[in-house]
Design an enzyme around this catalytic site. Structure first.
Site, PDB file in Angstrom:
ATOM      1  N   CYS A 319       1.081  -1.148   0.078  1.00  0.00           N
ATOM      2  CA  CYS A 319      -0.001  -0.175   0.051  1.00  0.00           C
ATOM      3  C   CYS A 319       0.879   1.173  -0.119  1.00  0.00           C
ATOM      4  O   CYS A 319       0.432   2.406   0.574  1.00  0.00           O
ATOM      5  CB  CYS A 319      -0.950  -0.063   1.237  1.00  0.00           C
ATOM      6  SG  CYS A 319      -2.116  -1.244   1.162  1.00  0.00           S
ATOM      7  N   ALA A 320       1.997   1.149  -0.640  1.00  0.00           N
ATOM      8  CA  ALA A 320       2.809   2.306  -0.981  1.00  0.00           C
ATOM      9  C   ALA A 320       3.529   2.403  -2.192  1.00  0.00           C
ATOM     10  O   ALA A 320       4.986   1.999  -2.371  1.00  0.00           O
ATOM     11  CB  ALA A 320       3.742   2.372   0.227  1.00  0.00           C
TER      12      ALA A 320
END
Length: 640
Positions: A319-320
């Protein structure tokens, strides 16, 4: 709390409501104390998670003039909420993944900035930006700072400092589950004045002081932003978890983390062919280590570590995505091999980990690096499925079409005085559940590793206590589920005393009795297929393992096999009554059981009258070897 004080808060004057409200209100002060905050100028608002907390901060800052600055290393939760509310600037990172503070200074100088959003610790590299230095830079340029403390909250001491300190952290967002609390509770700390001036985040029950037909007067923060009933139990649990961490000491936790993280870094370096992202020393990073293994997809590596090592890692871009893509393209991290990764593998240190956990991680990363995994893995898109080569291999044991066998409930009948269930009845490998219905004590015979979760679900549904796992021999065709069941349930593992398996709790001998509540099983030592083979005799049936199959018998050309010993073992089984049910560890034609009388009549192996004839017949079987025989045996013997 759930048993004695659970009720809604701020809703009633009865005792339970007052007690629950007291615990809920106490949580504000626990959170404030944990981050070094005060609650006169500052305020804590409870949320459902860190994303919710960051979105609340974005909401209360939305109407203020100026732009928001995020960074390339942020989790999506500290990027997307701000992106949808206005102009956004993004601070770069250096090639090594650290924050470019020179670029941040340039952004603050050239633009009107209202809020700087930065993580206290990256969930990929563990990089810990100097948030207090960044706070001073923001304040010097008329901006506030929001710190995403999700990764850092339980890992090192966080101090927001006094509101008049130039390095004060204006907003802090975090979640309880990152601090070992249940999922569903988080918080935002922020300036009370800002939170009071903003419109309610979610207007509704609990947010209003007075409502008439035309207007509503809202309460001050934090209540004005608590629309509806909060997650009371989750918030109380979050407070208790933070108190638990304080009782240990954040400095102690940090020292523990640094020691184990350095052990990981050193171990990965020693293996070679591993690309580790982030600072080279543990003192410079949080206890998260993301890495790639040369020539191996991160999906396959994570699957092997899970399925064969019992090690929970995460794979992907965490999620980055912008940060991970930047690292993968960076010249600072040159990746060898012919596999181009789309993400990485991440191992994280927790309070509960110790040096042996790290040793196991390094051991299995080394196996992946050397391509010595046991399973067969299939990748479809972003999903990975594991097919163990050590799962039950099709038709490597002898099987014939002679004899139809019986389904449960026919001639063999139902078990007398105990519960009995064939597990995987349609598969080639059979496991068996035996239980005393009165005491609820249970045993599983020859459990398969890939079915452990199914067994646990079954035990829970039946409310059985797993007391024993029993292995009829050391398996060469599939991975045993006994070591994992031992770890997860505390059950004792039973095998023949001659076995080389390392984690056996009780060695069985011929004539031993295994008691399971009121149920008794007699052990017959039946060497031949392997030197540690046993059969288990119940009142009306015998579990024959790989000694006697339906229409055949176990092979003797594998390690420790002995045709002469198997001949004599089969003769011992034939001494049992003809109506004794036969339940083997394998059948490849869907036959669930037979009887000794039927096998005596139809099984060609049992009709051979002498050791010499039997041994000669066994030499002619010419069966294929189980795939990955050595690896499977080694894994089962070492209880990996």
């Amino acid at each position: 709390f759930m048993e004695r004080e659970y009720a809604n808060v701020h809703r009633g004057t009865h005792l339970l409501s007052r007690k629950a409200t007291e615990r809920f209100e106490e949580a504000y002060y626990v959170v404030a104390d944990f981050i070094g905050a005060e609650l006169r100028k500052g305020c804590v608002v409870f949320t459902s998670n860190t994303t919710h907390a960051i979105d609340l901060c974005s909401h209360v800052m939305a109407d203020r003039p100026g732009k928001v600055v995020t960074t390339e290393m942020e989790h999506h939760s500290n990027e997307l909420p701000h992106r949808r509310r206005g102009a956004l600037l993004r601070c770069r990172v250096h090639d090594d993944g650290t924050l470019d503070l020179g670029h941040l200074e340039e952004l603050l100088r050239k633009h009107e900035v209202k809020l700087v959003c930065v993580t206290a610790g990256s969930n990929i590299t563990g990089v810990m930006p100097d948030v207090h230095k960044i706070a001073r830079m923001a304040h010097d340029n008329g901006a506030l700072i929001l710190v995403d403390a999700a990764q850092a909250i339980a890992r090192h001491r966080l101090d927001v400092k006094a509101p008049d300190d130039p390095e004060h952290l204006d907003f802090v967002a975090a979640a309880g589950h990152k601090a070992y609390a249940p999922f569903g509770a988080g918080f935002l700390y922020g300036p009370r004045s800002v939170l009071d001036q903003a419109p309610p985040y979610l207007p509704g029950g609990g947010t209003a002081l007075a409502v008439n037909a035309r207007e509503a007067e809202f309460l001050g923060a934090p209540d004005r932003h608590h629309g509806g009933t909060p997650n009371i139990a989750g918030i109380v649990a979050m407070a208790r978890s933070l108190m638990f961490l304080q009782s240990i000491g954040l400095d102690e936790i940090r020292a523990h983390e640094v020691k184990l993280t350095q052990q990981i870094l050193d171990g990965l370096t020693k293996i070679g062919g591993i690309t580790v992202y982030g600072p080279p020393t543990a003192a410079e990073r949080l206890g998260v280590v993301s890495f790639n293994i040369e020539g191996v997809s991160e999906l396959i590596a994570a699957a092997v570590l899970s399925e064969e090592g019992g090690i929970a890692v995460r794979s992907g871009r965490f999620c980055a995505h912008m940060y991970m893509d930047r690292l993968l393209a960076s010249p600072a991290y040159k990746l060898g091999g012919d596999v181009v990764p789309s993400g990485a593998i991440r191992a994280s240190i927790g309070l509960y980990n110790d040096a042996t956990d790290v040793e196991r991680l390094i051991e299995f990363v080394g196996k992946v690096r050397a391509r010595k995994w046991v399973g067969r893995y299939k990748m479809k898109g972003d999903e990975m499925s594991a097919e163990f080569a050590g799962r039950c291999a099709d038709r490597w044991m002898e099987a014939t079409q002679e004899g139809e066998g019986y389904s449960m409930g026919e001639e063999i009948g139902n078990p007398r005085g105990y519960e009995f269930e064939i597990l995987q009845p349609e598969g080639g490998c059979r496991s068996y559940l035996i239980a005393d219905p009165e005491t609820k004590q249970a045993a599983i015979v020859d459990p398969l590793r890939e079915r452990v979760d199914d067994y646990l679900d079954l035990l829970q549904a039946k409310r059985y206590q797993l007391v024993y796992t029993i292995e009829t021999h050391t398996h060469a065709d599939h991975l045993s589920g006994s070591p994992r069941l031992k770890d997860l349930t505390g059950a004792k593992m039973l095998m023949h005393a001659n076995t080389h398996v390392a984690c056996v709790d009780r060695g069985l001998k011929d004539g031993d009795i295994i008691e399971l509540g009121r149920v008794k099983m007699e052990v017959i030592a039946t060497p031949g297929h392997t030197h540690d083979s046993v059969c288990l005799v119940l009142p009306d049936r015998v579990l024959t393992g790989d000694t006697l199959l339906i229409g055949g018998c176990g092979r003797t050309d594998l390690p420790t096999g002995d045709s002469s010993a198997l001949f004599h073992s089969l003769q011992r089984l034939l001494a049992l009554p003809d109506d004794t049910g036969v339940f083997p560890a394998h059948d490849y034609d869907g036959r669930r059981a037979s009887t000794l009388g039927r096998e005596r009549k139809n099984n060609a192996r049992l009709k051979l009258p002498t050791v010499e004839e039997f041994s000669g017949s066994m030499k002619k079987m010419n069966l294929p070897m189980p795939p990955n025989l050595g690896e499977v045996l080694n894994t089962n013997q070492r209880c990996l």
